[in-house]
Design a protein around this motif. Structure first.
Motif, PDB file in Angstrom:
ATOM      1  N   CYS A   1       0.869  -1.180   0.000  1.00 20.07           N
ATOM      2  CA  CYS A   1       0.000   0.000   0.000  1.00 20.07           C
ATOM      3  C   CYS A   1       0.902   1.225   0.000  1.00 20.07           C
ATOM      4  CB  CYS A   1      -0.899   0.014   1.232  1.00 20.07           C
ATOM      5  SG  CYS A   1      -2.194  -1.226   1.179  1.00 20.07           S
ATOM      6  N   VAL A   2       0.628   2.138  -0.900  1.00 17.31           N
ATOM      7  CA  VAL A   2       1.452   3.343  -1.029  1.00 17.31           C
ATOM      8  C   VAL A   2       0.567   4.583  -0.958  1.00 17.31           C
ATOM      9  CG1 VAL A   2       3.279   2.178  -2.341  1.00 17.31           C
ATOM     10  CG2 VAL A   2       1.380   3.253  -3.559  1.00 17.31           C
ATOM     11  N   SER A   3       1.176   5.683  -0.531  1.00 14.98           N
ATOM     12  CA  SER A   3       0.401   6.913  -0.349  1.00 14.98           C
ATOM     13  C   SER A   3       0.151   7.668  -1.651  1.00 14.98           C
ATOM     14  CB  SER A   3       1.105   7.830   0.652  1.00 14.98           C
ATOM     15  OG  SER A   3       2.391   8.172   0.186  1.00 14.98           O
ATOM     16  N   ASP A   4       1.006   7.456  -2.660  1.00 11.16           N
ATOM     17  CA  ASP A   4       0.866   8.171  -3.930  1.00 11.16           C
ATOM     18  C   ASP A   4       1.244   7.211  -5.060  1.00 11.16           C
ATOM     19  OD1 ASP A   4       1.351   9.733  -6.268  1.00 11.16           O
ATOM     20  OD2 ASP A   4       1.841  11.488  -5.049  1.00 11.16           O
ATOM     21  N   ILE A   5       0.245   6.664  -5.738  1.00  9.72           N
ATOM     22  CA  ILE A   5       0.485   5.662  -6.784  1.00  9.72           C
ATOM     23  C   ILE A   5       1.404   6.186  -7.878  1.00  9.72           C
ATOM     24  CG2 ILE A   5      -0.643   4.492  -8.740  1.00  9.72           C
ATOM     25  CD1 ILE A   5      -0.886   2.862  -6.286  1.00  9.72           C
ATOM     26  N   GLU A   6       1.081   7.338  -8.455  1.00  7.72           N
ATOM     27  CA  GLU A   6       1.878   7.840  -9.584  1.00  7.72           C
ATOM     28  C   GLU A   6       3.326   8.095  -9.189  1.00  7.72           C
ATOM     29  OE1 GLU A   6       0.986   7.701 -12.726  1.00  7.72           O
ATOM     30  OE2 GLU A   6      -0.888   6.863 -11.989  1.00  7.72           O
ATOM     31  N   ALA A   7       3.542   8.676  -8.025  1.00 11.07           N
ATOM     32  CA  ALA A   7       4.918   8.922  -7.569  1.00 11.07           C
ATOM     33  C   ALA A   7       5.631   7.602  -7.295  1.00 11.07           C
ATOM     34  CB  ALA A   7       4.912   9.803  -6.325  1.00 11.07           C
ATOM     35  N   SER A   8       4.934   6.632  -6.742  1.00 10.46           N
ATOM     36  CA  SER A   8       5.542   5.331  -6.452  1.00 10.46           C
ATOM     37  C   SER A   8       5.873   4.567  -7.728  1.00 10.46           C
ATOM     38  CB  SER A   8       4.615   4.504  -5.561  1.00 10.46           C
ATOM     39  OG  SER A   8       4.506   5.116  -4.291  1.00 10.46           O
ATOM     40  N   ILE A   9       5.055   4.704  -8.752  1.00  7.90           N
ATOM     41  CA  ILE A   9       5.339   4.071 -10.046  1.00  7.90           C
ATOM     42  C   ILE A   9       6.652   4.615 -10.594  1.00  7.90           C
ATOM     43  CG2 ILE A   9       4.600   4.021 -12.474  1.00  7.90           C
ATOM     44  CD1 ILE A   9       1.692   3.749 -11.379  1.00  7.90           C
ATOM     45  N   ARG A  10       6.924   5.892 -10.371  1.00  5.03           N
ATOM     46  CA  ARG A  10       8.177   6.489 -10.850  1.00  5.03           C
ATOM     47  C   ARG A  10       9.398   5.943 -10.113  1.00  5.03           C
ATOM     48  NH1 ARG A  10       4.655  10.938 -11.161  1.00  5.03           N
ATOM     49  NH2 ARG A  10       5.456  11.881  -9.246  1.00  5.03           N
ATOM     50  N   VAL A  11       9.206   5.365  -8.930  1.00  5.49           N
ATOM     51  CA  VAL A  11      10.303   4.707  -8.208  1.00  5.49           C
ATOM     52  C   VAL A  11      10.371   3.232  -8.595  1.00  5.49           C
ATOM     53  CG1 VAL A  11      11.139   3.977  -5.930  1.00  5.49           C
ATOM     54  CG2 VAL A  11      10.264   6.300  -6.261  1.00  5.49           C
ATOM     55  N   TYR A  12       9.269   2.512  -8.411  1.00  5.83           N
ATOM     56  CA  TYR A  12       9.282   1.066  -8.631  1.00  5.83           C
ATOM     57  C   TYR A  12       9.406   0.686 -10.103  1.00  5.83           C
ATOM     58  CZ  TYR A  12       8.311   0.102  -3.747  1.00  5.83           C
ATOM     59  OH  TYR A  12       8.408  -0.002  -2.384  1.00  5.83           O
ATOM     60  N   GLY A  13       8.812   1.462 -10.999  1.00  3.02           N
ATOM     61  CA  GLY A  13       8.864   1.131 -12.426  1.00  3.02           C
ATOM     62  C   GLY A  13      10.274   0.947 -12.941  1.00  3.02           C
ATOM     63  N   PRO A  14      11.140   1.953 -12.857  1.00  2.59           N
ATOM     64  CA  PRO A  14      12.504   1.797 -13.374  1.00  2.59           C
ATOM     65  C   PRO A  14      13.289   0.691 -12.666  1.00  2.59           C
ATOM     66  CG  PRO A  14      12.059   4.110 -12.918  1.00  2.59           C
ATOM     67  CD  PRO A  14      10.892   3.321 -12.396  1.00  2.59           C
ATOM     68  N   VAL A  15      13.092   0.549 -11.358  1.00  6.50           N
ATOM     69  CA  VAL A  15      13.832  -0.466 -10.594  1.00  6.50           C
ATOM     70  C   VAL A  15      13.402  -1.867 -11.030  1.00  6.50           C
ATOM     71  CG1 VAL A  15      14.138  -1.457  -8.282  1.00  6.50           C
ATOM     72  CG2 VAL A  15      14.293   1.023  -8.611  1.00  6.50           C
ATOM     73  N   LEU A  16      12.103  -2.129 -11.028  1.00  2.01           N
ATOM     74  CA  LEU A  16      11.616  -3.460 -11.381  1.00  2.01           C
ATOM     75  C   LEU A  16      11.889  -3.791 -12.845  1.00  2.01           C
ATOM     76  CD1 LEU A  16       8.290  -3.401  -9.367  1.00  2.01           C
ATOM     77  CD2 LEU A  16      10.356  -4.717  -8.832  1.00  2.01           C
ATOM     78  N   GLU A  17      11.721  -2.834 -13.731  1.00  3.29           N
ATOM     79  CA  GLU A  17      11.985  -3.087 -15.150  1.00  3.29           C
ATOM     80  C   GLU A  17      13.469  -3.354 -15.381  1.00  3.29           C
ATOM     81  OE1 GLU A  17       9.888   0.213 -16.938  1.00  3.29           O
ATOM     82  OE2 GLU A  17       8.006  -0.574 -16.082  1.00  3.29           O
TER      83      GLU A  17
ATOM     84  N   CYS B   1      -3.234   3.360  -0.726  1.00  3.16           N
ATOM     85  CA  CYS B   1      -3.610   3.166   0.673  1.00  3.16           C
ATOM     86  C   CYS B   1      -4.994   3.765   0.922  1.00  3.16           C
ATOM     87  CB  CYS B   1      -2.569   3.777   1.608  1.00  3.16           C
ATOM     88  SG  CYS B   1      -2.528   5.586   1.621  1.00  3.16           S
ATOM     89  N   ASP B   2      -5.586   3.366   2.009  1.00  3.92           N
ATOM     90  CA  ASP B   2      -6.859   3.937   2.448  1.00  3.92           C
ATOM     91  C   ASP B   2      -6.614   5.423   2.707  1.00  3.92           C
ATOM     92  OD1 ASP B   2      -8.958   4.906   4.081  1.00  3.92           O
ATOM     93  OD2 ASP B   2      -9.251   2.936   4.996  1.00  3.92           O
ATOM     94  N   PRO B   3      -7.347   6.320   2.053  1.00  2.72           N
ATOM     95  CA  PRO B   3      -7.125   7.757   2.246  1.00  2.72           C
ATOM     96  C   PRO B   3      -7.181   8.185   3.716  1.00  2.72           C
ATOM     97  CG  PRO B   3      -8.626   7.402   0.418  1.00  2.72           C
ATOM     98  CD  PRO B   3      -8.402   6.059   1.070  1.00  2.72           C
ATOM     99  N   ALA B   4      -7.997   7.508   4.511  1.00  4.47           N
ATOM    100  CA  ALA B   4      -8.102   7.849   5.931  1.00  4.47           C
ATOM    101  C   ALA B   4      -6.811   7.513   6.684  1.00  4.47           C
ATOM    102  CB  ALA B   4      -9.285   7.119   6.557  1.00  4.47           C
ATOM    103  N   LEU B   5      -5.961   6.657   6.088  1.00  2.00           N
ATOM    104  CA  LEU B   5      -4.724   6.241   6.750  1.00  2.00           C
ATOM    105  C   LEU B   5      -3.475   6.820   6.087  1.00  2.00           C
ATOM    106  CD1 LEU B   5      -5.645   2.481   7.274  1.00  2.00           C
ATOM    107  CD2 LEU B   5      -5.765   4.338   8.947  1.00  2.00           C
ATOM    108  N   LYS B   6      -3.673   7.708   5.129  1.00  2.00           N
ATOM    109  CA  LYS B   6      -2.553   8.256   4.357  1.00  2.00           C
ATOM    110  C   LYS B   6      -1.482   8.896   5.238  1.00  2.00           C
ATOM    111  CE  LYS B   6      -1.606  10.735   0.135  1.00  2.00           C
ATOM    112  NZ  LYS B   6      -2.181  11.337  -1.034  1.00  2.00           N
ATOM    113  N   ASP B   7      -1.890   9.536   6.310  1.00  2.00           N
ATOM    114  CA  ASP B   7      -0.929  10.198   7.197  1.00  2.00           C
ATOM    115  C   ASP B   7      -0.378   9.266   8.276  1.00  2.00           C
ATOM    116  OD1 ASP B   7      -1.146  12.600   5.811  1.00  2.00           O
ATOM    117  OD2 ASP B   7      -2.896  13.208   6.993  1.00  2.00           O
TER     118      ASP B   7
END
Length: 141
Positions: free
Chosen positions: A15-31, A62-68
């Motif tokens: 679960c991540v707080s920001d999907i698009e930002a996390s894709i920019r981290v995990y995408g290059p690493v996993l690829e 992540c659940d928006p209520a738990l983002k923080d």
């Protein structure tokens, strides 16, 4: 059953707080490691094909209520995730990619004899603070 890697992990979902930002981290690493992105929707998923022995890593909003709530490395839950590297040079190349992509490096590639004689690894983290590792560990596991 022949062809399966019994006991190996099948998939990990984070679960991540920001999907698009996390894709920019995990995408290059996993690829870089050979994973292929296979889905989108509200999350993202990458598969490492290996004839019944592959693995998958997914990102889920992540659940928006738990983002923080925030990730805490030493609280119950995931402490860190590590992937196998083919060689020390493979670790070094991923380090160069991380630097190029602006991904936070915690510890650059180094030899860690306290883990095993030939343990060579790089430690970095995602945007939520989850510690990630890429390790070349010949003769260990």
């Amino acid at each position: 059953m022949a062809g399966t890697n019994r006991g190996a992990f099948h998939h990990i979902d984070l679960c991540v707080s920001d999907i698009e930002a996390s894709i920019r981290v995990y995408g290059p690493v996993l690829e870089y490691m050979g994973y292929r992105r296979v889905s989108g929707g509200s999350g993202a998923e990458w598969d490492l094909p290996a004839e019944g022995r592959g693995a998958s890593l997914g990102l889920i909003p992540c659940d928006p209520a738990l983002k923080d709530h925030g990730y805490r490395r030493y609280a119950p839950g995931v402490q860190h995730i590590a992937w196998r590297a083919e060689s020390r040079e493979d670790v070094d190349r991923l380090h160069a990619l991380l630097v190029e992509q602006g991904i936070k490096v915690l510890d650059p590639p180094a030899h860690y004899p306290q883990y095993s004689g030939d343990y060579y690894a790089l430690f970095f983290e995602d945007l939520d603070g989850i510690k990630l590792e890429y390790a070349h560990t010949p003769g260990w596991l």
